[in-house]
Motif scaffolding. Sequence first.
Motif, mmCIF file in Angstrom:
data_model
loop_
_atom_site.group_PDB
_atom_site.id
_atom_site.type_symbol
_atom_site.label_atom_id
_atom_site.label_comp_id
_atom_site.label_asym_id
_atom_site.label_seq_id
_atom_site.Cartn_x
_atom_site.Cartn_y
_atom_site.Cartn_z
ATOM 1 N N VAL A 1 0.844 -1.201 0.000
ATOM 2 C CA VAL A 1 0.000 0.000 0.000
ATOM 3 C C VAL A 1 0.877 1.247 0.000
ATOM 4 C CG1 VAL A 1 -1.723 1.303 1.295
ATOM 5 C CG2 VAL A 1 -1.923 -1.182 1.130
ATOM 6 N N LYS A 2 1.917 1.247 0.835
ATOM 7 C CA LYS A 2 2.820 2.394 0.892
ATOM 8 C C LYS A 2 3.511 2.614 -0.451
ATOM 9 C CE LYS A 2 3.805 2.297 5.819
ATOM 10 N NZ LYS A 2 4.824 2.126 6.848
ATOM 11 N N SER A 3 3.957 1.539 -1.089
ATOM 12 C CA SER A 3 4.631 1.655 -2.382
ATOM 13 C C SER A 3 3.675 2.141 -3.468
ATOM 14 C CB SER A 3 5.225 0.305 -2.793
ATOM 15 O OG SER A 3 6.264 -0.060 -1.927
ATOM 16 N N ILE A 4 2.444 1.647 -3.443
ATOM 17 C CA ILE A 4 1.452 2.072 -4.440
ATOM 18 C C ILE A 4 1.139 3.545 -4.253
ATOM 19 C CG2 ILE A 4 -0.953 1.824 -5.162
ATOM 20 C CD1 ILE A 4 -0.615 -1.213 -4.609
ATOM 21 N N ARG A 5 0.996 3.987 -3.014
ATOM 22 C CA ARG A 5 0.746 5.406 -2.752
ATOM 23 C C ARG A 5 1.901 6.270 -3.258
ATOM 24 N NH1 ARG A 5 -3.710 6.446 -0.069
ATOM 25 N NH2 ARG A 5 -4.642 4.879 1.273
ATOM 26 N N ALA A 6 3.109 5.713 -3.277
ATOM 27 C CA ALA A 6 4.274 6.437 -3.789
ATOM 28 C C ALA A 6 4.399 6.299 -5.305
ATOM 29 C CB ALA A 6 5.538 5.922 -3.114
ATOM 30 N N MET B 1 -5.395 0.841 -12.149
ATOM 31 C CA MET B 1 -5.376 0.815 -10.686
ATOM 32 C C MET B 1 -5.652 2.242 -10.222
ATOM 33 S SD MET B 1 -2.468 -0.587 -8.058
ATOM 34 C CE MET B 1 -2.505 -2.261 -8.666
ATOM 35 N N HIS B 2 -6.564 2.384 -9.261
ATOM 36 C CA HIS B 2 -6.931 3.724 -8.804
ATOM 37 C C HIS B 2 -7.349 3.701 -7.332
ATOM 38 C CE1 HIS B 2 -10.688 1.846 -10.237
ATOM 39 N NE2 HIS B 2 -11.251 2.507 -9.258
ATOM 40 N N PHE B 3 -7.383 4.905 -6.755
ATOM 41 C CA PHE B 3 -7.909 5.079 -5.408
ATOM 42 C C PHE B 3 -9.392 5.377 -5.520
ATOM 43 C CE2 PHE B 3 -3.517 6.731 -4.744
ATOM 44 C CZ PHE B 3 -3.107 5.800 -3.813
ATOM 45 N N LYS B 4 -10.180 4.802 -4.625
ATOM 46 C CA LYS B 4 -11.595 5.123 -4.551
ATOM 47 C C LYS B 4 -11.973 5.166 -3.078
ATOM 48 C CE LYS B 4 -16.104 3.801 -6.279
ATOM 49 N NZ LYS B 4 -16.823 2.837 -7.109
ATOM 50 N N ASN B 5 -12.335 6.350 -2.614
ATOM 51 C CA ASN B 5 -12.682 6.558 -1.197
ATOM 52 C C ASN B 5 -11.597 6.029 -0.253
ATOM 53 O OD1 ASN B 5 -15.104 7.680 -2.020
ATOM 54 N ND2 ASN B 5 -16.209 5.744 -1.880
ATOM 55 N N GLY B 6 -10.343 6.231 -0.620
ATOM 56 C CA GLY B 6 -9.236 5.821 0.232
ATOM 57 C C GLY B 6 -8.785 4.388 0.039
ATOM 58 N N TYR B 7 -9.510 3.593 -0.742
ATOM 59 C CA TYR B 7 -9.141 2.209 -0.998
ATOM 60 C C TYR B 7 -8.475 2.097 -2.368
ATOM 61 C CZ TYR B 7 -12.170 0.995 2.905
ATOM 62 O OH TYR B 7 -12.737 0.903 4.138
ATOM 63 N N ILE B 8 -7.597 1.105 -2.512
ATOM 64 C CA ILE B 8 -6.965 0.857 -3.808
ATOM 65 C C ILE B 8 -7.814 -0.161 -4.546
ATOM 66 C CG2 ILE B 8 -4.926 -0.060 -4.952
ATOM 67 C CD1 ILE B 8 -3.328 1.013 -2.500
ATOM 68 N N LYS B 9 -8.253 0.211 -5.734
ATOM 69 C CA LYS B 9 -9.118 -0.655 -6.549
ATOM 70 C C LYS B 9 -8.434 -0.948 -7.872
ATOM 71 C CE LYS B 9 -12.743 -0.470 -3.805
ATOM 72 N NZ LYS B 9 -13.423 -1.629 -3.266
#
Length: 155
Positions: free
Chosen positions: A34-39, A109-117
Motif C-alpha cells: 500500500v505504501k509503495s502504491i501510494r508512492a 489501478m486507482h484510489f476510490k474513497n481511500g481504498y486501492i481498486k
Amino acid sequence: MAKEMTIVDNRKAFHDYFIEDRLEAGLQLEGWEVKSIRAGRVALKESYVIFSKGDFWLMGSHITPLSSASTHVYADPTRLRKLLLKRHEIIKWAEKVERSGYTVAALNMHFKNGYIKLDIGLAKGKKQHDKRESQKEREWVREKARIVRQHTKQG
C-alpha cells in the motif's frame, strides 16, 4: 459520488485486447505494498489475471518496495495478489473465461474513497490485422482534429 484518482493505467491491454466488459475489484495487499502504491511504484504493463482455486488472482504486476520498508518483512514485488470480488461476479466471469475463451486483463489501478481498486476487463485477443486497424483509426481521429484546428485558425 465516489472520488477516484488514477494510479496507473495498462494501455497495453487496450492495444492487445478487445475489452467487452469491465469490473472494479478490490485487492488483498500487504502494508508495504500500500505504501509503495501510494508512492506510485507500481507497474501493470506485464500483468494479467488468472482464475485459480475459485478466485481471481493478479499475476505479473510489479510493486517495487520502498527503501524504508520494514526489515522483518520479506517484500516480494511480483507475488500473486488476490482480487476481492463478490461470489456471483466470480462465478459469472469464471464461466466466461473457462467456456468462451475470454481472458481477464488488468486495466487500471486507482484510489476510490481511500481504498486501492483495480479495474479488470473481460477481453478477447486482437489479431495483428485488428491492431493495425485500431492504429489507423487512432491516426485518423488525430488527423481530423489537426484539420479542424487548422481550419479554425484560418477562418
